[in-house]
Design a protein around this motif. Structure first.
Motif, PDB file in Angstrom:
ATOM      1  N   ASP A  48       0.811  -1.220   0.000  1.00 17.85           N
ATOM      2  CA  ASP A  48       0.000   0.000   0.000  1.00 17.85           C
ATOM      3  C   ASP A  48       0.845   1.272   0.000  1.00 17.85           C
ATOM      4  O   ASP A  48       0.327   2.367  -0.193  1.00 17.85           O
ATOM      5  CB  ASP A  48      -0.962   0.020   1.210  1.00 17.85           C
ATOM      6  CG  ASP A  48      -2.112  -0.964   1.026  1.00 17.85           C
ATOM      7  OD1 ASP A  48      -2.159  -1.634  -0.025  1.00 17.85           O
ATOM      8  OD2 ASP A  48      -2.955  -1.081   1.938  1.00 17.85           O
ATOM      9  N   ASP A  49       2.155   1.132   0.235  1.00 21.58           N
ATOM     10  CA  ASP A  49       3.046   2.304   0.248  1.00 21.58           C
ATOM     11  C   ASP A  49       3.838   2.309  -1.062  1.00 21.58           C
ATOM     12  O   ASP A  49       4.554   1.349  -1.366  1.00 21.58           O
ATOM     13  CB  ASP A  49       3.998   2.191   1.457  1.00 21.58           C
ATOM     14  CG  ASP A  49       5.077   3.270   1.411  1.00 21.58           C
ATOM     15  OD1 ASP A  49       4.703   4.445   1.307  1.00 21.58           O
ATOM     16  OD2 ASP A  49       6.268   2.914   1.447  1.00 21.58           O
ATOM     17  N   PRO A  50       3.717   3.405  -1.856  1.00 17.28           N
ATOM     18  CA  PRO A  50       4.335   3.408  -3.190  1.00 17.28           C
ATOM     19  C   PRO A  50       5.840   3.177  -3.152  1.00 17.28           C
ATOM     20  O   PRO A  50       6.383   2.437  -3.961  1.00 17.28           O
ATOM     21  CB  PRO A  50       4.022   4.810  -3.739  1.00 17.28           C
ATOM     22  CG  PRO A  50       3.122   5.480  -2.771  1.00 17.28           C
ATOM     23  CD  PRO A  50       2.957   4.619  -1.558  1.00 17.28           C
ATOM     24  N   GLU A  51       6.515   3.783  -2.164  1.00 22.42           N
ATOM     25  CA  GLU A  51       7.980   3.646  -2.141  1.00 22.42           C
ATOM     26  C   GLU A  51       8.383   2.206  -1.846  1.00 22.42           C
ATOM     27  O   GLU A  51       9.278   1.642  -2.488  1.00 22.42           O
ATOM     28  CB  GLU A  51       8.544   4.597  -1.089  1.00 22.42           C
ATOM     29  CG  GLU A  51      10.014   4.861  -1.299  1.00 22.42           C
ATOM     30  CD  GLU A  51      10.696   5.401  -0.049  1.00 22.42           C
ATOM     31  OE1 GLU A  51      10.078   6.229   0.646  1.00 22.42           O
ATOM     32  OE2 GLU A  51      11.836   4.978   0.215  1.00 22.42           O
ATOM     33  N   THR A  52       7.705   1.591  -0.882  1.00 19.25           N
ATOM     34  CA  THR A  52       8.056   0.214  -0.511  1.00 19.25           C
ATOM     35  C   THR A  52       7.776  -0.740  -1.666  1.00 19.25           C
ATOM     36  O   THR A  52       8.607  -1.593  -2.000  1.00 19.25           O
ATOM     37  CB  THR A  52       7.249  -0.213   0.747  1.00 19.25           C
ATOM     38  OG1 THR A  52       7.477   0.742   1.757  1.00 19.25           O
ATOM     39  CG2 THR A  52       7.645  -1.598   1.227  1.00 19.25           C
ATOM     40  N   LEU A  53       6.613  -0.589  -2.286  1.00 16.69           N
ATOM     41  CA  LEU A  53       6.288  -1.502  -3.393  1.00 16.69           C
ATOM     42  C   LEU A  53       7.259  -1.303  -4.546  1.00 16.69           C
ATOM     43  O   LEU A  53       7.701  -2.274  -5.177  1.00 16.69           O
ATOM     44  CB  LEU A  53       4.834  -1.294  -3.836  1.00 16.69           C
ATOM     45  CG  LEU A  53       4.337  -2.271  -4.898  1.00 16.69           C
ATOM     46  CD1 LEU A  53       4.497  -3.730  -4.460  1.00 16.69           C
ATOM     47  CD2 LEU A  53       2.861  -2.005  -5.240  1.00 16.69           C
ATOM     48  N   SER A  54       7.624  -0.069  -4.798  1.00 16.85           N
ATOM     49  CA  SER A  54       8.560   0.213  -5.879  1.00 16.85           C
ATOM     50  C   SER A  54       9.937  -0.397  -5.579  1.00 16.85           C
ATOM     51  O   SER A  54      10.597  -0.973  -6.451  1.00 16.85           O
ATOM     52  CB  SER A  54       8.643   1.730  -6.052  1.00 16.85           C
ATOM     53  OG  SER A  54       9.688   2.051  -6.886  1.00 16.85           O
ATOM     54  N   GLU A  55      10.386  -0.313  -4.324  1.00 10.96           N
ATOM     55  CA  GLU A  55      11.659  -0.937  -3.913  1.00 10.96           C
ATOM     56  C   GLU A  55      11.607  -2.448  -4.149  1.00 10.96           C
ATOM     57  O   GLU A  55      12.545  -3.039  -4.678  1.00 10.96           O
ATOM     58  CB  GLU A  55      11.899  -0.684  -2.416  1.00 10.96           C
ATOM     59  CG  GLU A  55      12.347   0.707  -2.093  1.00 10.96           C
ATOM     60  CD  GLU A  55      13.870   0.857  -2.171  1.00 10.96           C
ATOM     61  OE1 GLU A  55      14.583  -0.109  -1.865  1.00 10.96           O
ATOM     62  OE2 GLU A  55      14.334   1.938  -2.567  1.00 10.96           O
ATOM     63  N   LEU A  56      10.514  -3.061  -3.735  1.00 10.10           N
ATOM     64  CA  LEU A  56      10.400  -4.518  -3.877  1.00 10.10           C
ATOM     65  C   LEU A  56      10.381  -4.918  -5.348  1.00 10.10           C
ATOM     66  O   LEU A  56      11.070  -5.854  -5.763  1.00 10.10           O
ATOM     67  CB  LEU A  56       9.132  -5.019  -3.162  1.00 10.10           C
ATOM     68  CG  LEU A  56       9.220  -5.018  -1.630  1.00 10.10           C
ATOM     69  CD1 LEU A  56       7.837  -5.184  -1.002  1.00 10.10           C
ATOM     70  CD2 LEU A  56      10.162  -6.125  -1.147  1.00 10.10           C
ATOM     71  N   MET A  57       9.601  -4.184  -6.133  1.00  2.47           N
ATOM     72  CA  MET A  57       9.519  -4.500  -7.570  1.00  2.47           C
ATOM     73  C   MET A  57      10.880  -4.314  -8.232  1.00  2.47           C
ATOM     74  O   MET A  57      11.279  -5.100  -9.089  1.00  2.47           O
ATOM     75  CB  MET A  57       8.484  -3.602  -8.250  1.00  2.47           C
ATOM     76  CG  MET A  57       7.063  -3.788  -7.745  1.00  2.47           C
ATOM     77  SD  MET A  57       6.256  -5.236  -8.413  1.00  2.47           S
ATOM     78  CE  MET A  57       5.892  -4.687 -10.057  1.00  2.47           C
ATOM     79  N   GLY A  58      11.615  -3.281  -7.807  1.00  2.00           N
ATOM     80  CA  GLY A  58      12.946  -3.036  -8.357  1.00  2.00           C
ATOM     81  C   GLY A  58      13.885  -4.195  -8.031  1.00  2.00           C
ATOM     82  O   GLY A  58      14.645  -4.675  -8.887  1.00  2.00           O
ATOM     83  N   GLY A  59      13.807  -4.685  -6.782  1.00  2.00           N
ATOM     84  CA  GLY A  59      14.645  -5.812  -6.372  1.00  2.00           C
ATOM     85  C   GLY A  59      14.309  -7.065  -7.167  1.00  2.00           C
ATOM     86  O   GLY A  59      15.203  -7.806  -7.600  1.00  2.00           O
ATOM     87  N   LEU A  60      13.041  -7.290  -7.401  1.00  2.00           N
ATOM     88  CA  LEU A  60      12.623  -8.486  -8.158  1.00  2.00           C
ATOM     89  C   LEU A  60      13.095  -8.389  -9.597  1.00  2.00           C
ATOM     90  O   LEU A  60      13.540  -9.373 -10.190  1.00  2.00           O
ATOM     91  CB  LEU A  60      11.093  -8.647  -8.103  1.00  2.00           C
ATOM     92  CG  LEU A  60      10.519  -8.888  -6.696  1.00  2.00           C
ATOM     93  CD1 LEU A  60       8.998  -8.899  -6.746  1.00  2.00           C
ATOM     94  CD2 LEU A  60      11.059 -10.176  -6.097  1.00  2.00           C
TER      95      LEU A  60
END
Ligand code: UD1
Length: 358
Positions: free
Chosen positions: A211-223
């Motif tokens: 639900d937090d854009p920065e956290t989801l973006s970090e995770l997607m970047g790592g994947l």
């Protein structure tokens, strides 16, 4: 004849219900199934009933989505007349979702006996809605069925009478053991064009991660970074799908990741069982990978399932690209032996049936 009524509502409830329903067949028990409708998409609900051989529910309350208060209140209002009319001898609730706590409140106030399957788990993190659901449900239950001895210790520390606590093992593992041959026969990796133990599979749906854009973006970047090591499959939960769209994270930079629709139980089990690595924030997946001996990284600061870290294959990591990538490269393909946690043996439902069928 004794009546036992089970209330389920969300995806992780269904694999806990299936083995118990089977175990109650052939006993002198009428087993009534109520589906609250918390999850309603075919891929989140009917697919699991079909895969797991659960009959259609006797009642579907059709509550659907909403805020916590709305959803919980709807379940309470719609369930009360059903339970009042049916007057079961015992109601069973499962896990830690909103349907669990809502049903527990209804049943306790009607003065009907309540049993909680998967009792006693604690993350210590009150910011998780599930932690509130667990604590309230356990407080209201007469029969507490625990998956592991740490859960017994948590309940004893909260002053629960030992006579109410039944250490029965992990009922999710019953479903896993029952379905593993079908999962192997399906050859899910082959169907996705993958070779065994050469790919990673991901599930993410916790509000704190998606639900937090920065956290989801970090995770997607790592994947996305991880796709350099091997294929990364990500069956996307509807909540996560909505956020990915809302935060516009489907740009070309994430094209290396395979974003898929939510998967049925057997296909997902087949993919997990032959993965090189699983990355998740789900409680159940931490347990399933520990049983299967597949390395698991959990993107959370805590877990209500510490046994998966102490005795299984699970490791907690921060939800950050810089933490995910090295941990994933290190864990990739580090397979362990299968199934060595006490009472995670496929026989939990029978132990519960022995307790409830007195
Ligand atoms: C719920 C549980 C969570 C569990 C998860 C497993 C609670 C508080 N949370 O989270 O513990 O790990 O299920 O999946 O009970 N949606 C659909 N179709 C569906 C269901 C949901 O599109 O069939 C979408 C809706 O936009 C909804 C959102 O997903 O608002 C969240 O659904 P909800 O059931 O409220 O919570 P989950 O995130 O699924």
């Amino acid at each position: 004849m004794k009546t036992i009524l089970s209330v389920v509502g969300a995806r992780p409830n269904f694999m806990k219900l299936a083995p118990l329903h089977r175990a109650l067949q052939g006993r002198a028990v009428r087993h009534v199934i109520v589906h609250t409708g918390q999850h309603y998409d075919a891929a989140m609900s009917q697919a699991f009933f079909a895969d797991l051989g659960i009959p259609d529910p006797h009642y579907n309350l059709g509550v659907g989505s909403g805020s916590h208060a709305q959803q919980t209140a709807e379940i309470i209002q719609r369930l009360e007349p059903v339970v009042s009319q049916d007057r079961p001898d015992l109601v069973l609730v499962y896990g830690d979702v909103n349907s669990t706590v809502a049903a527990a409140l209804v049943v306790a106030k009607l003065g009907i006996a309540l049993g909680h399957v998967e009792a006693g788990l604690r993350s210590g993190d009150w910011s998780m809605p599930e932690e509130i659901n667990r604590i309230v449900t356990d407080r209201l239950s007469q029969l507490l069925f625990t998956p592991s001895s740490d859960a017994n210790e948590n309940l004893r520390a909260e002053g629960v009478d030992a006579g109410r606590i039944h250490l029965v093992g992990n009922i999710m593992i019953d479903s896993l053991v029952a379905m593993l041959p079908r999962a192997a026969a399906l050859d899910a990796p082959g169907r996705h064009g993958l070779r065994p133990h050469q790919y990673a599979i991901v599930t993410l749906h916790r509000p704190s991660n998606v639900d937090d854009p920065e956290t989801l973006s970090e995770l997607m970047g790592g994947l996305e970074d991880l796709t350099a090591r091997g294929p990364v499959l990500f069956p996307v939960h509807p909540r996560t799908r909505r956020r990915i769209d809302e935060f516009r994270l489907t740009s070309s930079s994430h094209n290396g990741l395979r974003l898929l629709e939510p998967m049925g139980y057997v296909e997902m089990l087949g993919l997990m069982a032959s993965a090189a690595l699983v990355i998740t924030d789900s409680g159940g997946v931490q347990e399933e990978t520990s049983y299967l001996g597949i390395p698991c990284l959990t993107a959370r600061p805590n877990t209500e399932r510490p046994i998966t870290v102490l005795r299984g294959t699970n490791r907690l990591i921060p939800s950050r690209r810089a933490a995910l990538v090295p941990a994933a490269l290190e864990a990739w393909g580090r397979l362990a032996s299968r199934g060595n946690i006490e009472l995670w043996d496929g026989c939990t439902a029978c132990r519960i049936a022995e307790v409830v069928n007195v």
